[in-house]
Every structure is written in C-alpha cells, then in structure tokens.
Write an enzyme that holds these catalytic residues in place. Structure first.
Site, PDB file in Angstrom:
ATOM      1  N   ASP A 329       0.851  -1.184   0.000  1.00 46.57           N
ATOM      2  CA  ASP A 329       0.000   0.000   0.000  1.00 46.57           C
ATOM      3  C   ASP A 329       0.884   1.231   0.000  1.00 46.57           C
ATOM      4  O   ASP A 329       1.999   1.186   0.503  1.00 46.57           O
ATOM      5  CB  ASP A 329      -0.840   0.041   1.278  1.00 46.57           C
ATOM      6  CG  ASP A 329      -1.993  -0.929   1.232  1.00 46.57           C
ATOM      7  OD1 ASP A 329      -2.412  -1.278   0.123  1.00 46.57           O
ATOM      8  OD2 ASP A 329      -2.468  -1.320   2.310  1.00 46.57           O
ATOM      9  N   ASP A 631      -5.025  -3.311   5.031  1.00 46.33           N
ATOM     10  CA  ASP A 631      -5.502  -2.856   6.330  1.00 46.33           C
ATOM     11  C   ASP A 631      -7.003  -3.085   6.536  1.00 46.33           C
ATOM     12  O   ASP A 631      -7.446  -3.399   7.619  1.00 46.33           O
ATOM     13  CB  ASP A 631      -5.141  -1.385   6.556  1.00 46.33           C
ATOM     14  CG  ASP A 631      -5.472  -0.510   5.347  1.00 46.33           C
ATOM     15  OD1 ASP A 631      -6.209  -0.988   4.452  1.00 46.33           O
ATOM     16  OD2 ASP A 631      -5.011   0.635   5.285  1.00 46.33           O
ATOM     17  N   ASP A 635      -9.567  -6.409   2.612  1.00 48.48           N
ATOM     18  CA  ASP A 635      -8.246  -6.856   2.167  1.00 48.48           C
ATOM     19  C   ASP A 635      -7.967  -8.283   2.609  1.00 48.48           C
ATOM     20  O   ASP A 635      -7.030  -8.918   2.120  1.00 48.48           O
ATOM     21  CB  ASP A 635      -7.141  -5.953   2.743  1.00 48.48           C
ATOM     22  CG  ASP A 635      -7.122  -4.584   2.075  1.00 48.48           C
ATOM     23  OD1 ASP A 635      -7.579  -4.496   0.920  1.00 48.48           O
ATOM     24  OD2 ASP A 635      -6.659  -3.617   2.696  1.00 48.48           O
ATOM     25  N   ASN A 697      27.645 -35.688  13.017  1.00 48.77           N
ATOM     26  CA  ASN A 697      26.977 -36.915  13.442  1.00 48.77           C
ATOM     27  C   ASN A 697      27.216 -38.066  12.473  1.00 48.77           C
ATOM     28  O   ASN A 697      27.354 -39.211  12.891  1.00 48.77           O
ATOM     29  CB  ASN A 697      25.469 -36.686  13.592  1.00 48.77           C
ATOM     30  CG  ASN A 697      25.163 -35.913  14.861  1.00 48.77           C
ATOM     31  OD1 ASN A 697      26.080 -35.472  15.548  1.00 48.77           O
ATOM     32  ND2 ASN A 697      23.910 -35.752  15.180  1.00 48.77           N
TER      33      ASN A 697
HETATM   34  P1  ATP Z   1      -3.658   2.933   0.059  1.00 52.56           P
HETATM   35  O1  ATP Z   1      -4.334   1.775  -0.571  1.00 52.56           O
HETATM   36  O2  ATP Z   1      -2.367   3.336  -0.526  1.00 52.56           O
HETATM   37  O3  ATP Z   1      -3.684   2.927   1.545  1.00 52.56           O
HETATM   38  P2  ATP Z   1      -5.638   4.940   0.087  1.00 52.56           P
HETATM   39  O4  ATP Z   1      -5.614   4.992   1.539  1.00 52.56           O
HETATM   40  O5  ATP Z   1      -5.480   6.180  -0.677  1.00 52.56           O
HETATM   41  O6  ATP Z   1      -4.570   4.042  -0.503  1.00 52.56           O
HETATM   42  P3  ATP Z   1      -8.388   4.404   0.143  1.00 52.56           P
HETATM   43  O7  ATP Z   1      -8.383   4.622   1.595  1.00 52.56           O
HETATM   44  O8  ATP Z   1      -9.111   3.263  -0.441  1.00 52.56           O
HETATM   45  O9  ATP Z   1      -6.941   4.219  -0.376  1.00 52.56           O
HETATM   46  O10 ATP Z   1      -8.895   5.754  -0.511  1.00 52.56           O
HETATM   47  C1  ATP Z   1      -9.290   5.821  -1.850  1.00 52.56           C
HETATM   48  C2  ATP Z   1      -9.765   7.219  -2.182  1.00 52.56           C
HETATM   49  O11 ATP Z   1     -10.947   7.489  -1.445  1.00 52.56           O
HETATM   50  C3  ATP Z   1      -8.782   8.314  -1.808  1.00 52.56           C
HETATM   51  O12 ATP Z   1      -7.914   8.604  -2.839  1.00 52.56           O
HETATM   52  C4  ATP Z   1      -9.706   9.490  -1.527  1.00 52.56           C
HETATM   53  O13 ATP Z   1      -9.990  10.170  -2.717  1.00 52.56           O
HETATM   54  C5  ATP Z   1     -10.959   8.841  -1.018  1.00 52.56           C
HETATM   55  N1  ATP Z   1     -11.001   8.868   0.451  1.00 52.56           N
HETATM   56  C6  ATP Z   1     -10.070   8.432   1.297  1.00 52.56           C
HETATM   57  N2  ATP Z   1     -10.454   8.586   2.567  1.00 52.56           N
HETATM   58  C7  ATP Z   1     -11.677   9.151   2.541  1.00 52.56           C
HETATM   59  C8  ATP Z   1     -12.627   9.539   3.547  1.00 52.56           C
HETATM   60  N3  ATP Z   1     -12.384   9.382   4.832  1.00 52.56           N
HETATM   61  N4  ATP Z   1     -13.790  10.079   3.133  1.00 52.56           N
HETATM   62  C9  ATP Z   1     -14.052  10.218   1.829  1.00 52.56           C
HETATM   63  N5  ATP Z   1     -13.209   9.864   0.849  1.00 52.56           N
HETATM   64  C10 ATP Z   1     -12.024   9.334   1.178  1.00 52.56           C
END
Ligand code: ATP
Length: 896
Positions: A329, A631, A635, A697
């Site tokens: 990630d 995480d 996954d 041995n």
């Molecule tokens: P990685 O897989 O590298 O951890 P990541 O954390 O960017 O990547 P996701 O958490 O799936 O992956 O986030 C995907 C997308 O969703 C982000 O690029 C962002 O645009 C949006 N996003 C992330 N967190 C939030 C949130 N709390 N609320 C709304 N949108 C979010």
C-alpha cells in the site's frame, strides 16, 4: 454474566440498568473490578507449559528412555561407575534440551501477547483501545468496519452496520444490524439487535453494551468444536523429519553391524553392547532437530518483533526469506501518512493553506491575501462539510495535538479549524466510507434544511454532481467545459503528488432523516482540498535493498493515478518501460492478460480490495512468492491468498490482522524489507548448524563402522559417545544460530520455496565429502596408533579428543557456507568464540583430571598423539574450505 438472559427482547435502558452501566461506559476503576469478578474475556485458560513438565518431557524421547533403561540394567549387574556417568550425561543433555525448548516457548509466549486482538471501548467517557481480553460485561464497545467483535453485546447505536456471522450461524451473507426490540423467542441467527463474539463487522459502524464475555458468549458455548487450531509444521520441519528418519535408518544399520562384530569378534558382553548401541543412537540421531529449528524460528520471530515486524504464523519466517515480490500500500506505508491540507480550490480560485501537522494553526490565502470566509459561500460550506463529514478526533495532550482516527479526515478537520470553522452539526444520517465507494456522506439539520455532505475521490464526486457553487453562493450547471476545468485542477494537484478530496452538498427538506446510496446524485459540487503526504525517507534505501536482493516491488493504492505516479517517481520506483494501471483498466483485463503483464506493472492506482486478490493470484501463477499488505476488512482475502499477508498494526483492522501472517507494528514499508532480511538470516543460520550437526553426526556414526571393517577395537565407548554429543551438539550449535547475517545476504537471489534445504553441491561438499574425510582420517589415525602398539585406552583418548576438536573447528568454519573463513571476523559472533574456547579448555583440562579420566575411561595423551590430531584438523580445514570454494565457482557459473 450469562447470555441466557433475553437481552434482545429488552429495551436498551433496561439492559443498561441490569448491567449497571450507561452510554458513556464504565469507569476504568469499575472495569478493573469487573475483570476480577468475571475473569478475562477469553475462551480457555492459556495452557502454560510448566518448566518442570518441559524438563520431564526431555526424557520422553524413546532413545533417552532406552538409554536410561539400559543403564539401570547395567547398574543391576554392578557396573556402577559407567551407569552413574551415563546418568549424569543424560541429565546434562536433558538440561540442554530443556533450555532450548524453554527459550523457544518463552519467545512464542511473548509473541502471542504482542499479536493479541484489541477492542475499542468507552471508558471514563472516552474512547479507548484495550486488549480484547480486558473487555467486561457493561463495557460499551465501539464497532467499525473490520473489527472482530470481542464479546456478545446488545446494540445501542448502528449506522449501516453489517456483520459477518458465518462463524456462528454458517450463513455467509452479512447480516444487517439495528437496535430495535425483538420477540423473546427470536432464534440466534435473527437477533439483529445483538452482535456476537468472534464475528466480524464488514460494513458501517455501531455501539453496543457488552452482555457476555469469555466462555459465556455464544461462541464460548460452541468453542470446543472450534479449538482445533493446530500449529502447522513448516516445510522446513517436514524436510527435517525426513532427514531424521534417514539418519535413524543409517544408525540402525551401523548399530547392527557393529553389534554383530562386537559380539563375535570383540566378545563384548550383551549389556555393554546394548549400552553402546543406544549411546550411539543418542549421539548420532539428532532427535531434537525439529525442536531446535522451531526454537530458532521462534527466537527469530522474537527478534523481528523487536524490529516492529510481528510474525503471527511461524512458517512465515521461512517464506519471508524467499519473498520475490512485495505489493505494498502507498498511503501510510510508503508515505508517512501524516496528511496536511496544503491547497484547496473553489470555482475558480486556488487557495493556499499554511501550517503543518495536526496543530490547527495556519492561514488560508488567495493570491497571498487572507481569504474572507464569510464572503465565500462555497468555501464556507466546503469547510463545514470537512468539519462535520468527519469521524476524526483531534486531542490536545500536553500542548501537543494528536489525532484519533483516519489521517485524511484528521487533516480535513485541521483545515476547517484553521479557517475558524468549528460548528458541530448533529448527524442524523450517514453512509460510511469504504475503499470500494471512495466516498462518504452524512446528513445534518442545518438552517431550514437537512443538508447532506458528501466527500470523496474527485472523479466520483464530480460524476454525481450536476451543479457547482460559486463563491457568491450562486449555482451553475456543470457543463463539459467546467468538468474539464475541475479535472485539470485535480490532475495538476495530483501531479504534484497531492491527494485530492472533493466536496459536494445536497439540500433536503427537514423531514428527510435517512440517506441511502440513491440520494447520492444530483449533488452541488463545492471544491477540492489537496493533501500532502510525504514519502517516508527510510523507504528509499529499503527499495534500493529490494533491487539488490532481486525482490520486485509494486505500489498499490486507492489514490489517483497521477498522485501515485508522482510519489512512485519520487521514490525511484518507476523505471523506463514500467507500467502504471488503474483499477478500471485492470477490470478490463482477463486473468490471462493480467498474468502476462503483471510483472511489468509497478503502480496499481485507484484499486479496490478485490483487485488485490487478482494481483496476488496473477503473481503466484508467475511463480512469485508474494508479500501483500492490507488494512481494511476487505483486504483479508488477498492477505490470506498471499504467501505472506502483511497487515498494518496501527491503521489495520482486526480482521486484516487475523488474516495476515505478519503485522507491521509501525505500518512501515522499510520494516517489511528488514523482516525479509531477518528471515533470510534465520534460514541461513538454520542451514549452517544443520550442516554442522549432520556432518559431525555422520562421522560419529561411520567411524565405528569403518573401524570394524579394518578389524580395529571399538573406537569410542558409550560414555565417550555421550560426552561428544553433549559437548558438540549443544552449545556450539546454539551459538552458530546466533551468527549475524553475512554482509551479502541481501545481494543473493531469493531462495525458491519448497526447494530442498541444501543444494546438491552442499550435500556433496559438506554432508558427504567432509564426513567421509573425517571418518577415514579418524579411522586411519586410530589404526596407526593401535599398530604402533599404543594402549587402547590412550589410542581411544586421542581419537576422542581429535573428534571433539574437529567438531569445534567445524563449527567455526561453517559460520559461512560460502565465504572463506578468513573473510569473516571472529568477533562477529562472540558467543561462538566464547563457547569454542570454553569447550576447548574443558576438553584439554579434562584429560588430566583423574576422576574424569576414570569416568570416561580416558588417559593422558602424548604430544606425539596431539600432533597427529593436528593433521586431521588441517585435513578438515582444507576439505571444508575447498568445498566452499568449489560451490562459489559453480554458483558463479550458474548465476553470473
Ligand atoms: P492505500 O491503498 O495506498 O492505503 P488509500 O488509503 O489512498 O490508498 P483508500 O483509503 O481506499 O486508499 O482511498 C481511496 C480514495 O478514497 C482516496 O484517494 C480518496 O480520494 C478517497 N477517500 C479516502 N479517505 C476518505 C474519507 N475518509 N472520506 C471520503 N473519501 C475518502
């Protein structure tokens, strides 16, 4: 507290009353008291192996038992001295075995504690993460997607809560949960206002009051059928079992031949023969090999844990060493995961945000001038959205601001606070964020409306929007031109490596109090916030190490393609000819196409968890040993499918941790590489001391055989064999396992999994040639002494001393299976040096102590004899070093 009560048919207030608790949870004090009353929240008392039991178990091995039996027999016929000596030696051997196992046991225990599951509860009115074992009835547990539920609880609050209860009910579809009251006779599978220990939250969130813990839970009632968690044997242990059998057969053959000769030629007494044969067996068959290896692995695991890589499954140590591909990630693993909003955009103006970290101090500037929020309706709404569509908590501890919750949301909250927006609106509806949806929506009463705030990935929010709000508050239809302008801003930010979050609103009449996915359309677009998340500096050298070690790395992220590419470039991960692909593009590829190109792909952007599974499968088809990080709850399948599933310790969900073979305590990519290095080191050390034990041995076994062929007297007595076993098999072998990794350990190509422990060349060099030369030279030495008319006792003493000295030398030489010994500083492994010197001194000292002489049936040896021993030592030195040199040359030819 029993779960016999019908909690599901009671109103929540009654549950609170009966459990003497409230929505703000128990006090820490009360929780401690209840823990004493109800006990730990676990299914069975940990079975601790008591040291005494472990010690007694050392005698359970059939060979030792046989030896003791034979000794008692010899005691009965009056052979007191030999019998006493054997008993002392056996006891010493058992102590050594005990020490090894005890050490391993302790390391494993410590490990279990480290990887024990956690639960989020409310104590003293604040959210706290505690060990699942400490959850007590009356606790309020806070649930979110990915949690493994710690105890049975009656739900008091839910937001789209869905729970996988397959473990209890066998039903694989997740169950929707809510808080209403149910009929008394509702069957377990339909108690939708309850959650049960052992099940997992797959979506949404909620809160519940714990009604039963430990064996009182529904899971506890059926626990017996679930307790079949066996510790699997590692491939290495399986190979060792085989090896042990081969040695055993060899031993039986040797013992039979020698016994026959002994009986008819040497005219030995039967009881002496039995004692001798059994001693030979004890000395030559490394019964404890699998234990020693498990011990090494366990201690290795302990070492890894100290470096923040917590291995949950022992075989993973082995697999880690042979990893050829790491899929990692990006966010938080390759980058710091400390987000800060640095820019924002509203139609049609770019805003700069100053200040760093989670301290809400900074300014919003447009063209270097402070922005007047109250005159900018779109920005004001965007900030209100950022503040309220947000589950992160910022807490000030000792003047330092820390974050509880998601880092992206934490940064957005700080952004709002910097602009002075801190109006907290009541939340009456919510559709949670998930990596698949890439957005999150909340509903709040605001002025005369109920307003829905939506935030998420720009392209998704834009797709759902039909209008855009201008700073003046005016609305504009989104046409092609505006769409392009928004995407251009988004891409510009992304190209700077920034992570974008777009915001939108929708106004509903105040009667509207639930929101569903269908409501997420026809939105009013507000703008974009861009967050910086710098790469972790330690990732650069870690990537360089991977390159040298022949390990390929791919970045997997939910982030925008351009953001991912920029970060990958900054890290030096992208080379000429490397491919970047998005989740959407991946979906268009069939499995075959994916397999054909997967090794070229360095960056997977905008992927969803289910894509990860396909990536793992494709790489495995290409014969890679895949380490995959994750995480979220979704996954888990990819983590299970990978050879080494790696979960994040800080941001990872309990479900992901449970599916993983390893947990990164610091969420750091560099830690994975460190663990791979340690994995290789541990494996290489196991190989070293295996070769050491086996070659020595084999020589111990063959020498009596060869001596019989030459018509010589018996070369070692029973007590001498046991002494050799004690002094050489124990301490030097353990010390050898402490050898630090060789400097080029990470320059070598990964080892193929399931390939034999030793290469053909190693077997020929170290396990055939070396023991043969040792056996032949020892036998010839013995023959020479006997032919010279030297008394048998003295000849045997010389032989016995030579054998021990050669084995000590062997331990020293086998510190590397490749490098010439002079290249390795003796001080690298001080324990080994100490052990060797001590063993040497003891051995030589012994020769002149009368009582030992009597006990082991030895005498002094002459300088002459000693010189002959040196010849054998020199021969072994040359044999081992030549074997190494030949292996080096052959391998260079194979992989130049
Ligand atoms: P990685 O897989 O590298 O951890 P990541 O954390 O960017 O990547 P996701 O958490 O799936 O992956 O986030 C995907 C997308 O969703 C982000 O690029 C962002 O645009 C949006 N996003 C992330 N967190 C939030 C949130 N709390 N609320 C709304 N949108 C979010």
């Amino acid at each position: 507290m029993s779960s016999e009560k019908n909690w599901h048919s009671m109103p929540v207030e009654e549950v609170f009353k009966m459990l003497d608790t409230s929505p703000s949870g128990l006090s820490q004090e009360e929780a401690r008291r209840r823990l004493e009353v109800y006990g730990y929240n676990r299914l069975e008392e940990e079975k601790k192996v008591s040291p005494l039991k472990l010690f007694i178990e050392q005698f359970k091995n059939p060979l030792t038992a046989l030896l003791l039996f034979a000794t008692i027999l010899s005691l009965l016929i009056g052979e007191t001295l030999d019998a006493v000596v054997i008993i002392v030696l056996v006891l010493a051997g058992a102590l050594l075995g005990f020490y090894q196992e005890y050490r391993a046991e302790r390391a494993l225990e410590a490990l279990k504690k480290m990887s024990s599951p956690q639960a989020t509860v409310i104590r003293d009115g604040v959210i706290k993460v505690v060990s699942s074992e400490e959850v007590v009835p009356g606790d309020i547990i806070v649930l979110s997607a990915g949690d493994k539920i710690a105890a049975d609880a009656r739900l008091i609050e839910t937001v789209d809560l869905r729970v996988d209860e397959a473990i209890l009910t066998g039903e694989s579809a997740p169950v929707d949960k809510e808080t209403g009251i149910l009929e008394v006779d509702t069957p377990l599978a339909e108690r939708t206002n309850m959650v049960f220990a052992g099940t997992a939250v797959v979506y949404g969130k909620g809160k519940g009051v714990v009604v039963a813990t430990g064996t009182n839970t529904e899971l506890g009632k059926i626990a017996e059928s679930l307790q079949e968690v066996k510790t699997e044997k590692t491939p290495l242990e399986k190979q060792l079992d085989m090896l042990g059998k081969v040695l055993l057969i060899l031993m039986v053959i040797v013992a039979t031949i020698v016994s026959l000769v002994g009986m008819f030629y040497w005219k030995m007494r039967l009881i002496d023969l039995i004692l001798w044969a059994v001693s030979l067996a004890v000395a030559a068959v490394p019964e404890a090999l699998p234990v020693i290896v498990t011990g090494s692995l366990a201690i290795g695991v302990y070492k890894m844990a100290k470096r923040k890589a917590i291995v949950r499954k022992l075989p993973a140590v082995e697999t880690l060493g042979s990893t050829t591909y790491i899929c990692s990630d990006k966010t938080g693993t390759m980058t710091k995961g400390e987000m800060t909003v640095v820019k924002a955009w509203i139609f049609d103006q770019e805003i700069e945000v100053t200040g760093t970290g989670y301290q809400p101090v900074g300014k919003l500037l447009s063209n270097k001038e402070p922005v007047n929020i109250s005159e900018n309706k779109a920005l004001e709404l965007l900030l209100l959205n950022a503040f309220n569509n947000n589950d992160a908590q910022l807490v000030q501890e000792d003047s330092k601001w820390t974050l509880r919750g998601d880092t992206t949301e934490g940064a957005l909250k700080v952004f709002a606070l910097k602009a002075g927006i801190n109006q907290s609106l009541e939340r009456i509806g919510e559709i949670p964020f998930s990596s698949e949806r890439k957005r999150m929506s909340t509903l709040h009463p605001w002025r005369e409306f109920n307003v829905m705030f939506v935030k998420g990935a720009t392209e998704i929010i834009l797709q759902l929007s039909s209008k855009i709000m201008l700073p003046s508050g005016k609305l504009f239809d989104i046409n092609e031109d505006i769409r392009e302008r928004i995407m251009k801003v988004n891409d510009d930010f992304a190209r700077q490596g920034l992570r974008n979050i777009a915001f939108a609103v929708k106004f509903f009449p105040s009667e509207k109090n639930v929101i569903k996915e269908e409501d997420e359309g026809d939105l009013i677009f507000l703008g974009i916030a861009a967050l910086i998340d710098p790469p972790r500096p330690e990732v650069y050298p870690a990537l360089e190490t991977c390159r040298r070690a022949g390990i390929k790395v791919a970045m997997i992220t939910g982030d925008h393609k351009l953001t991912a590419v920029t970060v990958a470039k900054q890290l030096g991960l992208l080379d000429e000819g490397d491919v970047v692909i998005t989740g959407t593009e991946l979906e268009k590829l069939n499995d075959n196409d994916l397999e054909n190109m997967v090794e070229k792909i360095r960056v997977f952007a905008r992927v969803s968890p289910e894509h990860k599974l396909r990536i793992v499968r494709a790489l495995k088809k290409k014969n890679h040993v895949v380490a995959m990080t994750g995480d979220g709850v979704n996954d888990a399948p990819a983590l299970k499918a990978a050879d080494v599933g790696i979960a994040m310790g800080i941001t990872g969900s309990e479900v992901a941790k449970e599916a993983a073979a390893m947990v990164l305590a610091d969420d750091n990519f560099a830690t994975i590489v460190e663990a791979i290095k340690l994995g290789r080191e541990i494996f290489e050390n196991i190989r070293k001391y295996l070769i050491y034990l086996l070659s020595a041995n084999i020589a111990e076994l063959l020498t009596p055989l060869f001596a019989t062929f030459l018509g010589l007297p018996i070369p070692f007595t029973a007590t001498q064999l046991l002494w050799i076993n004690l002094i050489t098999d124990g301490a030097p072998a353990i010390a050898l396992s402490l050898e630090p990794g060789e400097p080029d350990l990470l320059e070598r190509k990964p080892r193929k999994p399931n390939s034999p422990i030793f290469t053909r060349e190693e077997i020929i060099g170290f396990l055939v040639t070396t023991p043969l030369i040792l056996t032949i030279s020892l036998t010839l030495l013995f023959k020479n002494l006997i032919d010279l008319g030297i008394p048998e006792v003295e000849a045997r003493t010389t032989l016995f001393t030579t054998m021990i000295l050669t084995e000590l030398l062997l331990a020293y030489l086998l510190r590397s299976l490749r490098r010439p010994i002079y290249e390795l500083s003796p001080l690298r492994n001080k324990t080994l040096i100490l052990v060797l010197i001590l063993s040497f001194v003891i051995q030589l000292g012994m020769l002149s102590i009368p009582i030992v002489q009597a006990a082991l049936n030895i005498s002094k040896i002459s300088i002459d004899d000693f010189e002959k021993a040196l010849i054998v030592l020199a021969l072994i030195f040359v044999t081992v070093e030549t074997s190494k040199a030949i292996i080096r040359i052959l391998e260079k030819r194979q992989y130049p």
